[in-house]
Design a protein around this motif. Structure first.
Motif, PDB file in Angstrom:
ATOM      1  N   SER A  73       0.824  -1.206   0.000  1.00  0.00           N
ATOM      2  CA  SER A  73       0.000   0.000   0.000  1.00  0.00           C
ATOM      3  C   SER A  73       0.858   1.256   0.000  1.00  0.00           C
ATOM      4  O   SER A  73       0.561   2.231  -0.701  1.00  0.00           O
ATOM      5  CB  SER A  73      -0.931   0.016   1.217  1.00  0.00           C
ATOM      6  N   ALA A  77       0.621   3.875  -3.022  1.00  0.00           N
ATOM      7  CA  ALA A  77       0.121   5.206  -2.699  1.00  0.00           C
ATOM      8  C   ALA A  77       1.172   6.278  -2.944  1.00  0.00           C
ATOM      9  O   ALA A  77       0.867   7.362  -3.459  1.00  0.00           O
ATOM     10  CB  ALA A  77      -0.356   5.250  -1.246  1.00  0.00           C
ATOM     11  N   TRP A 205      -4.646   5.056  -0.820  1.00  0.00           N
ATOM     12  CA  TRP A 205      -4.414   4.234   0.371  1.00  0.00           C
ATOM     13  C   TRP A 205      -5.687   3.509   0.798  1.00  0.00           C
ATOM     14  O   TRP A 205      -5.651   2.352   1.199  1.00  0.00           O
ATOM     15  CB  TRP A 205      -3.893   5.113   1.497  1.00  0.00           C
TER      16      TRP A 205
END
Length: 274
Positions: A73, A77, A205
């Motif tokens: 993640s 992101a 996210w």
């Protein structure tokens, strides 16, 4: 007109009550994450742990591989935010200050496309990515977030406040468009770019649907997708799931608090100048 003290107290009390109502779920989530296994399943559910500990976090990292999902993640992101700033920043500046054929008509078409729900585009986008072999890859996750109409619009409205005389003076001095953008425009756009970065990082996210559709390899799951999958395996383990939720919320919360001043500056300046 002076506000009566009693009315002031009532207003402050009402605001505090609303704040407490909004923060209560987050506070309980944090509290449960420090409870011992099975403690949150009691009735009535306790608000504070009897003996606060990190057993839920240890179990989360030792048995679920959550660290890998967290890094997935973070990578997606961060890279998506940087790419979004580059493309949206350049496009927003171009629509605001550069002259080219069809500029206003193209921008109007982009604004009209804002009314199309993102879910409508998921199937054709999935089929397109399948044809070029980007399914089950981080590149496929990043494709929809590299550019956004909202991001272009946000940067354009702020870039309209840049004086044309400043840009013309740079051109007279022999500066090229790339140098003008990097050395003059980007510093001026810093507040709105930070605001856009917060919006973009938060959206990537927290995104669940698109990574769930594109990623088929469990090792490439992002944190929201991984937590949803783990919740089916540990449906009774409330403490572990709350620890995972804290791990999901904490980075964006810290990022927002650190950049809050720039975020508010970008919104306020854009509302006045745009």
């Amino acid at each position: 007109m002076r506000v009566p003290p009693l009315w002031s107290l009532v207003r402050i009390a009402s605001l505090l009550l609303l704040v407490a109502f909004a923060l209560f779920p987050l506070a309980w989530m944090l509290s449960v994450s420090f409870m011992s296994p099975g403690e949150a399943s009691g009735f009535p559910p306790p608000f504070l742990p009897d003996a606060p500990g990190l057993s839920a976090y240890r179990a989360l990292f030792e048995t679920t591989g959550i660290a890998r999902y967290f890094l997935n993640s973070l990578f997606v992101a961060t890279l998506g935010t940087l790419l979004s700033l580059g493309f949206n920043g350049a496009a927003g500046y171009a629509f605001a200050k550069l002259r080219f054929r069809g500029r206003d008509r193209i921008f109007q078409l982009l604004l009209a496309a804002l009314v199309i729900p993102a879910q409508v585009t998921m199937l054709p986008l999935f089929l397109m990515l399948k044809e070029v072999g980007l399914i089950n890859s981080f590149a496929g996750v990043l494709v929809p977030v590299v550019t956004s109409i909202f991001g272009i619009f946000l940067v354009r409205q702020y870039a309209l406040s840049i004086p044309d005389e400043l840009l013309e003076a740079a051109r007279v001095d022999g500066a090229g468009e790339g140098r003008i953008f990097l050395q003059i425009v980007v510093p001026v756009l810093t507040p709105i770019l930070i605001t856009l970065a917060l919006f973009t990082f938060l959206a990537i996210w927290n995104d669940f649907m698109w990574p769930l559709i594109v990623l088929t390899d469990q090792g490439k799951y992002t944190l929201p997708v991984a937590l949803a999958a783990l919740s089916r395996e540990h449906v009774q383990d409330n403490e572990m799931m709350m620890a995972g939720s804290v791990l999901t919320v904490l980075p964006v919360l810290v990022l927002f608090l650190v950049l809050q001043r720039y975020y508010l500056q970008g919104l306020l300046a854009g509302s006045v100048k745009g």
